[in-house]
Design a protein around this motif. Sequence first.
Motif, PDB file in Angstrom:
ATOM      1  N   ARG A 122      -8.938  -7.511  10.641  1.00 41.34           N
ATOM      2  CA  ARG A 122     -10.404  -7.854  11.277  1.00 41.34           C
ATOM      3  C   ARG A 122     -10.483  -9.297  11.442  1.00 41.34           C
ATOM      4  NH1 ARG A 122     -11.673  -3.087   8.744  1.00 41.34           N
ATOM      5  NH2 ARG A 122     -12.232  -3.948   6.707  1.00 41.34           N
ATOM      6  N   GLU A 140      -6.945   6.210   4.185  1.00 39.88           N
ATOM      7  CA  GLU A 140      -8.061   6.192   3.196  1.00 39.88           C
ATOM      8  C   GLU A 140      -8.426   7.702   3.348  1.00 39.88           C
ATOM      9  OE1 GLU A 140     -12.314   4.467   2.183  1.00 39.88           O
ATOM     10  OE2 GLU A 140     -11.446   3.743   3.966  1.00 39.88           O
ATOM     11  N   ALA A 146       0.852  -1.144  -0.078  1.00 39.69           N
ATOM     12  CA  ALA A 146       0.062   0.045  -0.022  1.00 39.69           C
ATOM     13  C   ALA A 146       0.801   1.374   0.023  1.00 39.69           C
ATOM     14  CB  ALA A 146      -0.830  -0.064   1.227  1.00 39.69           C
ATOM     15  N   GLY A 187      -7.343  -3.993   5.971  1.00 36.30           N
ATOM     16  CA  GLY A 187      -8.402  -4.112   6.790  1.00 36.30           C
ATOM     17  C   GLY A 187      -9.076  -5.409   7.027  1.00 36.30           C
ATOM     18  N   ASP A 188      -9.326  -6.224   6.044  1.00 37.88           N
ATOM     19  CA  ASP A 188     -10.125  -7.349   6.114  1.00 37.88           C
ATOM     20  C   ASP A 188      -9.242  -8.445   6.901  1.00 37.88           C
ATOM     21  OD1 ASP A 188     -12.338  -6.658   4.765  1.00 37.88           O
ATOM     22  OD2 ASP A 188     -11.502  -7.407   2.933  1.00 37.88           O
ATOM     23  N   LEU A 204      -5.655   1.697  -2.409  1.00 39.76           N
ATOM     24  CA  LEU A 204      -6.995   1.616  -1.629  1.00 39.76           C
ATOM     25  C   LEU A 204      -7.344   0.229  -1.477  1.00 39.76           C
ATOM     26  CD1 LEU A 204      -8.936   4.873  -2.526  1.00 39.76           C
ATOM     27  CD2 LEU A 204      -7.768   4.161  -0.278  1.00 39.76           C
ATOM     28  N   ASP A 205      -7.041  -0.568  -2.987  1.00 39.92           N
ATOM     29  CA  ASP A 205      -7.288  -1.989  -2.913  1.00 39.92           C
ATOM     30  C   ASP A 205      -6.531  -2.757  -1.951  1.00 39.92           C
ATOM     31  OD1 ASP A 205      -9.216  -1.630  -4.889  1.00 39.92           O
ATOM     32  OD2 ASP A 205      -7.768  -2.101  -6.516  1.00 39.92           O
ATOM     33  N   CYS A 224      -5.343   2.532   8.785  1.00 37.69           N
ATOM     34  CA  CYS A 224      -6.088   2.301   7.421  1.00 37.69           C
ATOM     35  C   CYS A 224      -7.154   3.584   7.112  1.00 37.69           C
ATOM     36  CB  CYS A 224      -7.025   0.876   7.444  1.00 37.69           C
ATOM     37  SG  CYS A 224      -5.889  -0.642   7.489  1.00 37.69           S
ATOM     38  N   SER A 225      -7.931   3.682   8.185  1.00 44.09           N
ATOM     39  CA  SER A 225      -8.921   4.766   8.377  1.00 44.09           C
ATOM     40  C   SER A 225      -8.192   6.111   7.829  1.00 44.09           C
ATOM     41  CB  SER A 225      -9.967   5.113   9.436  1.00 44.09           C
ATOM     42  OG  SER A 225      -9.445   5.653  10.432  1.00 44.09           O
ATOM     43  N   LEU A 270      -5.232  -1.528   0.926  1.00 47.47           N
ATOM     44  CA  LEU A 270      -5.896  -1.128   2.252  1.00 47.47           C
ATOM     45  C   LEU A 270      -7.180  -2.046   2.584  1.00 47.47           C
ATOM     46  CD1 LEU A 270      -4.731   1.159   3.905  1.00 47.47           C
ATOM     47  CD2 LEU A 270      -6.477   2.683   3.214  1.00 47.47           C
ATOM     48  N   ASP A 271      -7.750  -2.069   1.598  1.00 49.54           N
ATOM     49  CA  ASP A 271      -8.989  -3.041   2.004  1.00 49.54           C
ATOM     50  C   ASP A 271      -8.881  -4.352   2.259  1.00 49.54           C
ATOM     51  OD1 ASP A 271     -10.815  -0.901   1.220  1.00 49.54           O
ATOM     52  OD2 ASP A 271     -11.569  -1.501  -0.752  1.00 49.54           O
ATOM     53  N   VAL A 272      -7.801  -4.889   1.721  1.00 55.20           N
ATOM     54  CA  VAL A 272      -7.302  -6.387   1.938  1.00 55.20           C
ATOM     55  C   VAL A 272      -6.722  -6.077   3.441  1.00 55.20           C
ATOM     56  CG1 VAL A 272      -5.758  -8.092   1.447  1.00 55.20           C
ATOM     57  CG2 VAL A 272      -6.957  -7.028  -0.414  1.00 55.20           C
TER      58      VAL A 272
END
Length: 89
Positions: free
Chosen positions: A47, A67, A23, A43-44, A36-37, A63-64, A39-41
């Motif tokens: 979690r 973004e 990232a 974050g997943d 951003l892609d 992450c937030s 970052l989505d991974v």
Amino acid sequence: MSDEGTDHPPGVHTALGHLVADAREHAASGETAAMLDALDVLGDVCRTELREGSLRDRLLFGCSRVEYHADADPEVAVEYLRAMGRLLE
């Protein structure tokens, strides 16, 4: 690193480090969509693979913030990612 670093499946810490580095490279290159892609991974994975606690909270907060700054101030996004990488060292 706190004791939280040992309470997840093997390889998660390494995977998170690679995702943060990926990232950061995209952010530094101005590739916002790819960043951003990644970052989505990231974050997943945070979690689903990290237990609730300080490390997970700090990475998700990062992450937030990344973004939020992705378009308006990419240099700040890169610095957040650099700090996140240090959390995983």
